[in-house]
Design an enzyme around this catalytic site. Structure first.
Site, PDB file in Angstrom:
ATOM      1  N   TYR A 142     -61.905  -0.198 -71.426  1.00  0.00           N
ATOM      2  CA  TYR A 142     -63.316  -0.328 -71.044  1.00  0.00           C
ATOM      3  C   TYR A 142     -63.509  -1.656 -70.329  1.00  0.00           C
ATOM      4  O   TYR A 142     -63.036  -2.693 -70.794  1.00  0.00           O
ATOM      5  CB  TYR A 142     -64.209  -0.276 -72.288  1.00  0.00           C
ATOM      6  CG  TYR A 142     -65.691  -0.420 -71.983  1.00  0.00           C
ATOM      7  CD1 TYR A 142     -66.376   0.571 -71.304  1.00  0.00           C
ATOM      8  CD2 TYR A 142     -66.385  -1.556 -72.387  1.00  0.00           C
ATOM      9  CE1 TYR A 142     -67.731   0.438 -71.029  1.00  0.00           C
ATOM     10  CE2 TYR A 142     -67.749  -1.700 -72.118  1.00  0.00           C
ATOM     11  CZ  TYR A 142     -68.413  -0.695 -71.436  1.00  0.00           C
ATOM     12  OH  TYR A 142     -69.759  -0.827 -71.173  1.00  0.00           O
ATOM     13  N   ASP A 237     -58.585  -8.286 -67.805  1.00  0.00           N
ATOM     14  CA  ASP A 237     -59.902  -8.291 -68.430  1.00  0.00           C
ATOM     15  C   ASP A 237     -59.783  -8.905 -69.832  1.00  0.00           C
ATOM     16  O   ASP A 237     -59.290  -8.272 -70.763  1.00  0.00           O
ATOM     17  CB  ASP A 237     -60.454  -6.860 -68.497  1.00  0.00           C
ATOM     18  CG  ASP A 237     -61.859  -6.805 -69.091  1.00  0.00           C
ATOM     19  OD1 ASP A 237     -62.323  -7.827 -69.641  1.00  0.00           O
ATOM     20  OD2 ASP A 237     -62.485  -5.729 -69.009  1.00  0.00           O
ATOM     21  N   LYS A 269     -68.330 -12.298 -73.692  1.00  0.00           N
ATOM     22  CA  LYS A 269     -68.417 -12.408 -75.154  1.00  0.00           C
ATOM     23  C   LYS A 269     -68.314 -13.856 -75.661  1.00  0.00           C
ATOM     24  O   LYS A 269     -69.293 -14.579 -75.564  1.00  0.00           O
ATOM     25  CB  LYS A 269     -67.414 -11.443 -75.793  1.00  0.00           C
ATOM     26  CG  LYS A 269     -67.745  -9.990 -75.373  1.00  0.00           C
ATOM     27  CD  LYS A 269     -67.081  -8.906 -76.153  1.00  0.00           C
ATOM     28  CE  LYS A 269     -67.741  -7.571 -75.875  1.00  0.00           C
ATOM     29  NZ  LYS A 269     -67.011  -6.650 -75.020  1.00  0.00           N
TER      30      LYS A 269
END
Ligand SMILES: *Cc1c(COP(=O)(O)O)cnc(C)c1O
Length: 433
Positions: A142, A237, A269
């Site tokens: 994702y 990522d 995050k």
């Protein structure tokens, strides 16, 4: 009616599905989501006044726990001076310098406001830099919800990707090739077929959005080598792993020791510490293609927001070696305790670990890709989740998510988790019969 229930019913009238991000709706575990109204260290408290040990951690950002005094102080300091100016701010420089200091592969960063923006912009930059259109992603990884990354696997290697959501056009999907994670042959084959059209391969540093599925030894390096052989860029990522699995993220755990480097890295995050900050960065030659230094357009009204960057900077500043030691130790302790209790209850499972990220799969054999991940039994987790919640432990409301521990998870919080495990494991065992 409880306040949680009342808020959820009211929310459903004014917000699709009652939530602003789908997993919060408890869709895969059932029941009513808890509206969390406060947090303190490893604990969160809901609208009904119930307190839980928090193993969601806002899906990663709260690495220091809730309301870390230094982070709160940094945010309050900035608040007292104003929230947003639409002009450069010193905090942006300080945060960028801290990222560059930690991650050798990053000479320059651009700050954005979400992981979605970071990967989307990194892809645009890779396309602009290489002059190529196609990207390769891995099934089950994702990277946020931008169109070109919401693409499911087609029927064969190098066939057209299929839109993974209504609203993603077949044209967009056609430029994204989706192959199985950890599949070296598929990777080699796709480059043999269309290698000179590929702008970039994007991969989670370690897959952790289909449950935790670590890269096979050498897999990430093979991606880097293959990209570089064919003039494509590798986008790592690290939105989830960055500054969580170690001071320099997964890059520091794997790439640097093995002597390879991605071309671009996406962060999110932890880098915002609970406020909207994300970033992408790489070497100067690539990053300087971005406007205003270069022609690839990218912008944001709130990019590098002074309050958000204060939160991110304070969070990174307090992410010391000691914090990572605590995180690693407490994560391992929780993972081992859960696994031992599943064993006692006779529940077939895999404990899968990537650095201090971990999750469990209800299956007999280790999971290496999305197809295998989806084969697991999903009933045990719903029962386990709700029993833990009833006993005051808030877990991710989906079996396909990593668990997030913070440095504030002391032994007292750990003991609360451990004490809840026998009952919850029994519930899971019953659900799997
Ligand atoms: C969370 C996540 C994203 C998306 O970040 P948002 O801030 O939710 O847009 C992208 N990539 C990975 C690996 C993530 O875990």
């Amino acid at each position: 009616m409880t306040d949680n229930l009342e808020f959820f019913e009211r929310a459903a009238h004014v917000t699709p599905g009652g939530v602003n991000s789908p997993v919060r709706a408890f869709g895969s575990v059932g029941g009513t989501p808890r509206f969390m109204v406060s947090g303190n260290g490893p604990y969160v408290t809901d609208a009904d006044g119930n307190t839980y040990v928090d193993l969601v951690g806002s899906w990663g950002p709260m690495i220091l726990g809730h309301r870390h005094p230094a982070v709160i102080a940094a945010v309050e300091d900035q608040l007292a001076n104003g929230m947003s100016f639409g002009a450069p701010h010193p905090n942006e420089v300080l945060l960028a310098e801290e990222i560059v200091r930690r991650v050798d592969a990053v000479d320059e960063v651009r700050l954005v406001s979400s992981g979605t923006e970071a990967t989307m912009s990194a892809i645009r930059l890779a396309r602009g830099f290489t002059g190529r259109n196609k990207i390769v992603k891995f099934d089950g990884c994702y990277h946020g919800h931008s169109d070109s990354l919401l693409v499911a696997a087609g029927s064969g290697v190098a066939t057209l990707g299929l839109p993974d959501s209504p609203g993603v056009t077949p044209g967009t999907a056609a430029d994204t090739i989706t192959i199985p994670y950890n599949d070296t042959q598929a990777l080699t084959q796709v480059f043999a077929q269309v290698g000179d059209e590929i702008a970039a391969v994007i991969t989670e540093a370690s897959a952790a959005n289909m449950g935790v599925v670590p890269p096979a030894p050498g897999f990430n390096k093979l991606i880097a080598d293959t990209c570089h052989k064919h003039g494509a860029l590798m986008i790592l990522d690290e939105v989830m792993t960055g500054f969580r699995v170690g001071p320099a993220g997964w890059y520091g755990l794997e790439a640097k020791p093995e002597g390879w480097a991605p071309d671009l890295i996406a962060f999110g995050k932890v880098v915002g510490g609970g406020l909207p900050v994300a970033a992408f960065g790489g070497r100067t030659e690539v990053m300087d293609q971005l406007a205003p230094a270069g022609p690839v357009y990218q912008a944001g009204t709130l990019s590098g927001n002074p309050v958000a960057t204060a939160s991110g900077l304070a969070t990174l500043t307090y992410c010391t070696d000691e914090v990572y030691d605590t995180l690693n130790r407490q994560s391992r302790a929780i993972a081992e305790a859960v696994s031992a209790e599943f064993d006692k209850a006779g529940i077939a499972h895999q404990t899968q670990v990537a650095g201090n990220l971990f999750s469990f799969f209800f299956t007999e054999t280790p999971v290496t890709n999305f197809t295998e991940a989806k084969r697991q039994a999903t009933e045990p987790y719903g029962a386990f989740f709700h029993s833990m919640l009833d006993q005051g432990v808030s877990l991710p409301p989906s079996v396909f998510e990593s668990w997030f521990v913070s440095a504030a998870h002391d032994d007292s919080a750990l003991n609360k988790v451990i004490e809840a495990l026998p009952t919850a494991s029994q519930a899971a065992a019953q659900a799997s019969q």
